[in-house]
Design a protein around this motif. Structure first.
Motif, short mmCIF file in Angstrom:
data_model
loop_
_atom_site.label_atom_id
_atom_site.label_comp_id
_atom_site.label_asym_id
_atom_site.label_seq_id
_atom_site.Cartn_x
_atom_site.Cartn_y
_atom_site.Cartn_z
N GLU A 74 0.80 -1.22 -0.06
CA GLU A 74 0.02 0.09 0.20
C GLU A 74 0.86 1.22 0.20
O GLU A 74 0.70 2.33 -0.83
N PHE A 128 2.52 3.27 -3.04
CA PHE A 128 1.95 4.31 -3.84
C PHE A 128 1.32 5.29 -3.01
O PHE A 128 0.88 6.35 -3.72
N SER A 129 1.54 5.37 -1.84
CA SER A 129 0.96 6.34 -0.92
C SER A 129 2.03 7.49 -0.30
O SER A 129 1.65 8.34 0.08
N PHE A 157 -1.37 10.77 9.63
CA PHE A 157 -1.57 9.59 8.88
C PHE A 157 -0.35 9.11 8.48
O PHE A 157 0.05 9.32 7.35
N GLY A 177 1.69 6.48 7.90
CA GLY A 177 2.06 5.49 7.31
C GLY A 177 3.47 4.99 7.36
O GLY A 177 4.01 4.93 8.53
N ASP A 217 -0.58 6.72 13.40
CA ASP A 217 -1.37 5.60 12.45
C ASP A 217 -2.04 4.53 12.89
O ASP A 217 -1.70 4.18 14.06
N ILE A 218 -3.16 4.18 12.40
CA ILE A 218 -4.02 3.23 12.81
C ILE A 218 -3.40 1.65 12.86
O ILE A 218 -3.98 0.76 13.23
N ASP A 219 -2.31 1.65 11.71
CA ASP A 219 -1.91 0.36 11.50
C ASP A 219 -0.49 0.04 12.06
O ASP A 219 0.41 0.91 11.83
N LYS A 277 2.50 -0.62 9.91
CA LYS A 277 2.88 0.75 9.28
C LYS A 277 3.85 1.44 10.33
O LYS A 277 4.95 2.05 9.94
N ALA A 323 -3.07 4.82 16.89
CA ALA A 323 -4.37 5.12 17.07
C ALA A 323 -5.15 5.38 15.87
O ALA A 323 -4.43 5.63 14.79
N ASP A 324 -6.39 5.59 16.11
CA ASP A 324 -7.20 6.07 15.05
C ASP A 324 -7.37 7.45 15.18
O ASP A 324 -7.52 7.97 16.44
N PHE A 325 -6.73 8.52 14.12
CA PHE A 325 -6.48 10.02 14.35
C PHE A 325 -7.70 10.44 14.80
O PHE A 325 -7.64 11.47 15.69
N PRO A 349 -5.87 8.75 3.60
CA PRO A 349 -5.94 7.65 2.49
C PRO A 349 -6.59 8.24 1.40
O PRO A 349 -7.65 8.90 1.53
N TRP A 350 -6.04 8.16 0.18
CA TRP A 350 -6.34 8.59 -1.02
C TRP A 350 -7.63 7.36 -1.78
O TRP A 350 -8.15 7.53 -2.71
N GLY A 351 -7.44 6.12 -1.18
CA GLY A 351 -8.30 5.14 -1.79
C GLY A 351 -7.61 4.27 -2.70
O GLY A 351 -8.06 3.86 -3.78
N GLY A 352 -6.09 4.42 -2.82
CA GLY A 352 -5.42 3.39 -3.63
C GLY A 352 -5.13 4.35 -4.68
O GLY A 352 -5.68 5.44 -5.03
P1 ADP Z 1 -3.76 6.19 0.08
O1 ADP Z 1 -4.80 5.82 0.03
O2 ADP Z 1 -3.21 7.63 -0.12
O3 ADP Z 1 -2.50 4.96 -0.39
P2 ADP Z 1 -3.13 4.84 2.68
O4 ADP Z 1 -4.39 3.97 2.58
O5 ADP Z 1 -1.72 4.36 2.83
O6 ADP Z 1 -3.15 6.01 1.83
O7 ADP Z 1 -3.21 5.50 3.87
C1 ADP Z 1 -2.57 6.39 4.66
C2 ADP Z 1 -2.29 5.88 6.16
O8 ADP Z 1 -3.26 6.39 6.74
C3 ADP Z 1 -2.13 4.43 6.00
O9 ADP Z 1 -0.73 4.03 6.96
C4 ADP Z 1 -3.16 3.95 7.07
O10 ADP Z 1 -2.77 2.72 7.83
C5 ADP Z 1 -3.38 5.14 7.87
N1 ADP Z 1 -4.77 5.47 7.99
C6 ADP Z 1 -5.79 5.13 7.83
N2 ADP Z 1 -7.15 5.36 8.43
C7 ADP Z 1 -6.48 6.02 9.78
C8 ADP Z 1 -6.95 6.62 10.96
N3 ADP Z 1 -8.36 6.67 10.79
N4 ADP Z 1 -6.27 7.01 11.76
C9 ADP Z 1 -4.96 7.14 11.52
N5 ADP Z 1 -4.34 6.32 10.36
C10 ADP Z 1 -5.07 5.99 9.51
#
Ligand code: ADP
Length: 459
Positions: free
Chosen positions: A271, A274-275, A298, A300, A319-321, A324, A346-348, A367-370
């Motif tokens: 992921e 591209f992000s 976010f 990443g 970041d929620i992940d 990452k 955390a979830d932002f 996130p831009w949605g890929g």
């Molecule tokens: P893109 O769609 O631009 O490729 P990503 O899907 O990689 O972006 O998202 C950017 C980052 O944001 C990722 O690392 C993802 O885990 C993180 N993310 C998504 N939702 C949340 C959230 N609610 N809080 C914090 N981080 C988040």
């Protein structure tokens, strides 16, 4: 007031930023109109060329004439004159060359700005009235731009791509036109030897000889500063997941644009390829948002957080992940800045609602949605995750009013401007690597530049 500024970087790939201030309190400034864009273009070019032109010329000169330094030391007066003539030719060819690249980038900007300002059905009524006197020249073919964009994307290489495939000279020749992606290009090194003139020719050039002596000093000075780049070790193997996927493979070829230290062991998941924000852009944003405490909402794999760590005292990277965040930590250690970043899993949205922290600046790279963001007009209220841009801004404002938001290049700019509070400004930066628009960054609050300024990228 509105203004443009341009910021560039000498190294590969060429990096241009064009910025525009939008003001919600009155009609759109005439600066966006074609005539003013032309004026801005000329001023931006002059400023850029006066600041960086000489060094660009010198870099190219030494690349074309690697033996120059040695030869000039032993050269006779006549030979020096010949070198001088050669230098003059080189200077005029190269300035035309860079002017052409700059023009392509600027014209793309005019079109991109225009597209961003018109490209959506759901225009917000209260913003639309401020754009009534907009009069930007429209390319009749730009209606099909989303389709052709996609094709170009398939073939888009940056000048930082694998040097075995495409060196800088080759890239510059491309001037943003489609290339055959991934094709091995044989490189011909032009090594022009000066043609030495006859005695009678040389007499008339005594003035030039004086110039040549001065020029030599500068040219030598550049050589002694070691402008030649070290060849990067390319030890990394193409990851399995990218190897058979053309769309993903193009990101692999851009790996040094993403992280200049890629080969020291940078980790990215699929992921993130591209992000992640390309390093030069992340660096520029970090310079713009330099402050005491910055929240990277976010984070990443850490592309932005790493650069913030260089310009801010403390970085809160969320970041929620958890995976990452682990990669971000690892990547930050490669850049030697891990200790300046606090990584928060955390979830932002939850974090912003519950924390008592006040930050100086919040940076949002949601996130831009890929990769699909490239295909169509991007509605920042509908397509961004986890919530629309207006809502996201409300969360960010709990931490600070000074906000930067990194958005897809096809984002609707009217929607972006609508994110600012009534009576306040918003600054929109278009970031170009070579001649291609990569993304836009919008700034709100006191991080806006109120006067056109010229910032210089650190190398
Ligand atoms: P893109 O769609 O631009 O490729 P990503 O899907 O990689 O972006 O998202 C950017 C980052 O944001 C990722 O690392 C993802 O885990 C993180 N993310 C998504 N939702 C949340 C959230 N609610 N809080 C914090 N981080 C988040």
């Amino acid at each position: 007031m509105n203004g443009h500024y341009v910021s560039t970087s000498r190294s590969n790939p060429l990096f241009y930023i064009f910025a525009q201030l939008f003001n919600q309190t009155g009609s759109i400034d005439s600066c966006v109109q074609q005539a003013h864009l032309e004026q801005s273009k000329d001023a931006a070019w002059l400023e850029f060329w006066q600041r960086e032109g000489h060094e660009l010329l010198e870099q190219k000169w030494h690349k074309t004439h690697p033996d120059y330094k040695k030869e000039i030391e032993e050269a006779t007066n006549e030979q020096r004159e010949n070198w001088e003539t050669l230098w003059q030719q080189h200077a005029s060819q190269m300035s035309a060359h860079f002017w052409h690249i700059f023009t392509c980038a600027f014209e793309n900007y005019a079109n991109d700005l225009s597209n961003g300002l018109r490209n959506i059905d759901e225009v917000l009524d209260n913003v639309d009235e401020y754009f009534t006197d907009l009069n930007i020249h429209q390319d009749p073919y730009s209606a099909n731009s989303s389709e052709s964009d996609e094709e170009e994307d398939e073939s888009y290489l940056t000048a930082n791509d694998d040097p075995d495939i495409c060196d800088e000279q080759q890239q510059l020749k491309l001037l943003g036109l489609p290339t055959s992606f991934g094709t091995k290009v044989t490189q011909k090194k032009r090594r022009i030897k000066p043609k030495f003139k006859s005695d009678s020719d040389s007499e008339s050039d005594s003035n030039q000889l004086e110039m040549s002596k001065d020029g030599d000093k500068e040219l030598h000075a550049v050589q002694s500063r070691n402008i030649k780049k070290k060849k990067r070790k390319r030890e990394s193997k193409i990851p399995e997941s990218l190897r058979n996927n053309n769309t993903m493979l193009k990101y692999w070829f851009k790996r040094f644009s993403l992280f200049s230290l890629f080969d020291r062991g940078i980790r990215l998941d699929d992921e993130s390829w591209f992000s992640v924000t390309p390093e030069k852009i992340a660096k520029q944003i970090a310079q713009r948002l330099a402050s005491d405490i910055v929240v990277d909402a976010f984070c990443g794999c850490g592309g932005n957080a790493i650069q913030f760590a260089k310009t801010c005292r403390r970085v809160i990277a969320i970041d929620i992940d958890a995976n990452k965040l682990e990669m971000a930590k690892h990547n930050a250690a490669i850049y030697g800045v891990a200790d300046k970043i606090e990584f928060i899993h955390a979830d932002f949205l939850h974090f912003a609602s519950s924390t008592r922290l006040r930050a100086d600046v919040v940076f949002l790279s949601p996130p831009w949605g890929g990769p699909n963001y490239q295909k169509s007009v991007f509605n920042i209220e509908e397509h961004l995750l986890p919530v629309g841009a207006s809502q996201l801004m409300q969360y960010a404002k709990r931490l600070s009013d000074n906000i930067g938001i990194y958005l897809p290049r096809s984002s609707n700019i009217k929607q972006v401007v609508a994110l600012s509070n009534v009576g306040q400004q918003c600054e929109v930066e278009h970031s170009y690597l070579d001649t291609r628009l990569v993304a836009i960054t919008a700034y709100f609050g006191n991080v806006i530049k109120t006067e056109p300024q010229h910032s210089k990228q650190e190398e």
